[in-house]
Design a protein around this motif. Structure first.
Motif, PDB file in Angstrom:
ATOM      1  N   LEU A 208      28.251  50.534  23.091  1.00 12.76           N
ATOM      2  CA  LEU A 208      26.826  50.264  22.927  1.00 12.76           C
ATOM      3  C   LEU A 208      26.406  49.035  23.727  1.00 12.76           C
ATOM      4  O   LEU A 208      25.375  49.034  24.410  1.00 12.76           O
ATOM      5  CB  LEU A 208      26.519  50.062  21.439  1.00 12.76           C
ATOM      6  CG  LEU A 208      25.049  50.195  21.013  1.00 12.76           C
ATOM      7  CD1 LEU A 208      24.542  51.599  21.271  1.00 12.76           C
ATOM      8  CD2 LEU A 208      24.893  49.839  19.542  1.00 12.76           C
TER       9      LEU A 208
ATOM     10  N   LEU B 107      20.069  47.554  22.777  1.00 14.00           N
ATOM     11  CA  LEU B 107      21.413  48.130  22.692  1.00 14.00           C
ATOM     12  C   LEU B 107      22.444  47.055  22.352  1.00 14.00           C
ATOM     13  O   LEU B 107      23.347  47.268  21.539  1.00 14.00           O
ATOM     14  CB  LEU B 107      21.771  48.804  24.016  1.00 14.00           C
ATOM     15  CG  LEU B 107      21.072  50.133  24.322  1.00 14.00           C
ATOM     16  CD1 LEU B 107      21.287  50.520  25.778  1.00 14.00           C
ATOM     17  CD2 LEU B 107      21.570  51.229  23.403  1.00 14.00           C
TER      18      LEU B 107
ATOM     19  N   GLY C 139      21.906  46.043  18.677  1.00  9.55           N
ATOM     20  CA  GLY C 139      22.527  47.120  17.915  1.00  9.55           C
ATOM     21  C   GLY C 139      21.911  47.461  16.578  1.00  9.55           C
ATOM     22  O   GLY C 139      22.142  48.556  16.068  1.00  9.55           O
ATOM     23  N   ARG C 140      21.113  46.577  15.992  1.00  9.08           N
ATOM     24  CA  ARG C 140      20.672  46.823  14.610  1.00  9.08           C
ATOM     25  C   ARG C 140      19.755  48.041  14.514  1.00  9.08           C
ATOM     26  O   ARG C 140      19.781  48.768  13.510  1.00  9.08           O
ATOM     27  CB  ARG C 140      20.005  45.580  14.032  1.00  9.08           C
ATOM     28  CG  ARG C 140      18.593  45.324  14.512  1.00  9.08           C
ATOM     29  CD  ARG C 140      18.091  43.999  14.012  1.00  9.08           C
ATOM     30  NE  ARG C 140      18.776  42.918  14.709  1.00  9.08           N
ATOM     31  CZ  ARG C 140      18.754  41.654  14.292  1.00  9.08           C
ATOM     32  NH1 ARG C 140      18.123  41.340  13.185  1.00  9.08           N
ATOM     33  NH2 ARG C 140      19.364  40.717  14.968  1.00  9.08           N
ATOM     34  N   LEU C 141      18.940  48.290  15.549  1.00  5.94           N
ATOM     35  CA  LEU C 141      18.056  49.449  15.519  1.00  5.94           C
ATOM     36  C   LEU C 141      18.859  50.738  15.415  1.00  5.94           C
ATOM     37  O   LEU C 141      18.503  51.658  14.671  1.00  5.94           O
ATOM     38  CB  LEU C 141      17.175  49.461  16.774  1.00  5.94           C
ATOM     39  CG  LEU C 141      16.256  50.672  16.944  1.00  5.94           C
ATOM     40  CD1 LEU C 141      15.253  50.735  15.797  1.00  5.94           C
ATOM     41  CD2 LEU C 141      15.535  50.608  18.280  1.00  5.94           C
ATOM     42  N   PHE C 142      19.971  50.794  16.144  1.00  5.62           N
ATOM     43  CA  PHE C 142      20.782  52.009  16.153  1.00  5.62           C
ATOM     44  C   PHE C 142      21.613  52.122  14.874  1.00  5.62           C
ATOM     45  O   PHE C 142      21.886  53.221  14.410  1.00  5.62           O
ATOM     46  CB  PHE C 142      21.674  52.024  17.393  1.00  5.62           C
ATOM     47  CG  PHE C 142      20.877  51.984  18.670  1.00  5.62           C
ATOM     48  CD1 PHE C 142      20.411  53.162  19.234  1.00  5.62           C
ATOM     49  CD2 PHE C 142      20.566  50.774  19.277  1.00  5.62           C
ATOM     50  CE1 PHE C 142      19.652  53.127  20.395  1.00  5.62           C
ATOM     51  CE2 PHE C 142      19.813  50.746  20.436  1.00  5.62           C
ATOM     52  CZ  PHE C 142      19.350  51.929  21.002  1.00  5.62           C
ATOM     53  N   ARG C 143      21.993  50.982  14.304  1.00  7.38           N
ATOM     54  CA  ARG C 143      22.704  51.035  13.028  1.00  7.38           C
ATOM     55  C   ARG C 143      21.807  51.569  11.920  1.00  7.38           C
ATOM     56  O   ARG C 143      22.258  52.272  11.021  1.00  7.38           O
ATOM     57  CB  ARG C 143      23.232  49.647  12.645  1.00  7.38           C
ATOM     58  CG  ARG C 143      24.403  49.173  13.495  1.00  7.38           C
ATOM     59  CD  ARG C 143      25.067  47.971  12.857  1.00  7.38           C
ATOM     60  NE  ARG C 143      24.183  46.819  12.794  1.00  7.38           N
ATOM     61  CZ  ARG C 143      24.110  45.887  13.734  1.00  7.38           C
ATOM     62  NH1 ARG C 143      24.860  45.976  14.823  1.00  7.38           N
ATOM     63  NH2 ARG C 143      23.291  44.855  13.596  1.00  7.38           N
ATOM     64  N   ARG C 144      20.523  51.245  11.996  1.00  8.82           N
ATOM     65  CA  ARG C 144      19.613  51.720  10.959  1.00  8.82           C
ATOM     66  C   ARG C 144      19.354  53.212  11.064  1.00  8.82           C
ATOM     67  O   ARG C 144      18.916  53.840  10.096  1.00  8.82           O
ATOM     68  CB  ARG C 144      18.286  50.954  11.061  1.00  8.82           C
ATOM     69  CG  ARG C 144      18.406  49.501  10.615  1.00  8.82           C
ATOM     70  CD  ARG C 144      17.127  48.734  10.826  1.00  8.82           C
ATOM     71  NE  ARG C 144      17.252  47.354  10.384  1.00  8.82           N
ATOM     72  CZ  ARG C 144      16.323  46.422  10.558  1.00  8.82           C
ATOM     73  NH1 ARG C 144      15.193  46.738  11.178  1.00  8.82           N
ATOM     74  NH2 ARG C 144      16.526  45.191  10.129  1.00  8.82           N
ATOM     75  N   LEU C 145      19.585  53.789  12.232  1.00  5.33           N
ATOM     76  CA  LEU C 145      19.394  55.208  12.404  1.00  5.33           C
ATOM     77  C   LEU C 145      20.546  56.016  11.824  1.00  5.33           C
ATOM     78  O   LEU C 145      20.429  57.223  11.639  1.00  5.33           O
ATOM     79  CB  LEU C 145      19.236  55.545  13.901  1.00  5.33           C
ATOM     80  CG  LEU C 145      18.006  54.938  14.598  1.00  5.33           C
ATOM     81  CD1 LEU C 145      17.996  55.300  16.067  1.00  5.33           C
ATOM     82  CD2 LEU C 145      16.733  55.432  13.928  1.00  5.33           C
ATOM     83  N   LYS C 146      21.671  55.347  11.535  1.00  2.00           N
ATOM     84  CA  LYS C 146      22.822  56.023  10.972  1.00  2.00           C
ATOM     85  C   LYS C 146      22.778  55.939   9.444  1.00  2.00           C
ATOM     86  O   LYS C 146      22.191  55.020   8.877  1.00  2.00           O
ATOM     87  CB  LYS C 146      24.120  55.374  11.472  1.00  2.00           C
ATOM     88  CG  LYS C 146      24.304  55.502  12.972  1.00  2.00           C
ATOM     89  CD  LYS C 146      25.608  54.846  13.401  1.00  2.00           C
ATOM     90  CE  LYS C 146      25.819  54.974  14.911  1.00  2.00           C
ATOM     91  NZ  LYS C 146      27.090  54.324  15.331  1.00  2.00           N
TER      92      LYS C 146
END
Length: 308
Positions: free
Chosen positions: A131, A293, A296-303
């Motif tokens: 990432l 990226l 990373g927190r935005l993508f962690r919240r999508l999981k």
């Protein structure tokens, strides 16, 4: 039992401080642009560091702290001052003699990109994740878009100025890795120590290449910009930054990187009459995508939430 890897929550107070910090640090590009219009960049750097170090020392003493940290730590202050102040300040202010303040701030926003590369190459056990590597590639694409035809025009003034801005971001990346040795010191002591060390290192440079007695007195506007640069965008900004780190953690404090270029562009356009090309905004968008990226927190919240 659920395990959370997310940083501490940001409340209204923390968000307010973060926005204020972005204005203060975005203002450094605004103040710097005015100051270098009358004084050489080297003298602007010296004035910024001396005034900011003096102001922070008064705060330090008011809080019952001092700079009695030993010779080894002072050597580290000098190294940190070189990486975190002397090199990047000189490069940024020189680049601002040829670039709009907003573009200088956008180039400076690549600092986390270089931070990942430096940590990946020189940090122990800090290999970049896929990432983060994706964020680096996006950030570098943003830089390529920013530079555009300038990169094909040879070593012209604008290209060298943009490379200087990137060099400052690279120096900040190394300072971030080096600065981890100061974890056990109060942040205010570290800030005051490194700015004091920078002031000492800059003195012979200024005396040789920009002797104060050969310079004209700055106008009231330039003098006000120097004071604002030192006291508002350096001393006060450091205090707020360390407060955010203490209350919300380093990861949340990094969010200011997204906001600084916006503040700098608004100040430059609104008060200096500057303008940026469409490719500069496209490059900034790519850099912001890279920072998202890396963060990373935005993508962690999508999981889905991790559960033990």
């Amino acid at each position: 039992m659920a395990t959370s890897l997310s940083p501490p929550a940001m409340g209204p107070r923390e968000w307010g401080l973060l926005v204020l910090l972005s204005v203060l640090w975005g203002g450094s590009f605004f103040f710097g642009k005015i100051a270098v219009g009358e004084w050489p960049p080297l003298m602007v750097v010296q004035a910024r560091c001396v005034l900011a170090a003096g102001a922070l020392y008064l705060v330090l003493r008011a809080r019952g702290l001092d700079l009695k940290v030993g010779g080894a730590m002072w050597r580290s202050f000098f190294a940190m001052g070189l990486l975190n102040n002397l090199i990047p300040f000189c490069l940024i202010f020189w680049s601002q003699t040829q670039l709009p303040s907003g573009l200088s701030a956008i180039l400076n926003a690549t600092t986390p990109v270089f931070g990942v590369l430096v940590a990946h190459g020189f940090g122990q056990g800090e290999r970049a994740t896929p990432l983060k590597l994706g964020g680096v590639l996006a950030g570098l694409c943003g830089v390529a878009i920013l530079m555009g035809p300038d990169a094909l025009a040879g070593l012209s003034g604008p290209l060298l100025a943009q490379l200087a801005g990137l060099g400052a971001a690279l120096s900040y990346g190394f300072s971030g890795l080096y600065g981890r040795r100061f974890r056990d010191l109060p942040p205010l002591v570290t800030a005051t120590g490194q700015l004091s060390a920078t002031s000492v290192m800059m003195l012979p440079i200024v005396l040789i290449f920009a002797p104060p007695w050969a310079l004209p007195l700055p106008s009231l506007q330039a003098a006000g910009a120097l004071v604002g640069l030192a006291l508002v965008s350096t001393a006060l900004a450091y205090v707020i930054f360390f407060q955010i780190m203490r209350r919300a953690g380093a990861t949340n404090a990094m969010l200011v990187t997204f906001l600084i270029p916006v503040s700098a562009i608004l100040l430059g356009v609104g008060l200096l009459g500057e303008s940026l090309l469409p490719r500069h905004f496209a490059g900034m968008a790519a850099i912001f995508a890279g920072l998202a990226l890396i963060d990373g927190r935005l993508f962690r919240r999508l999981k889905p939430s991790a559960r033990a």
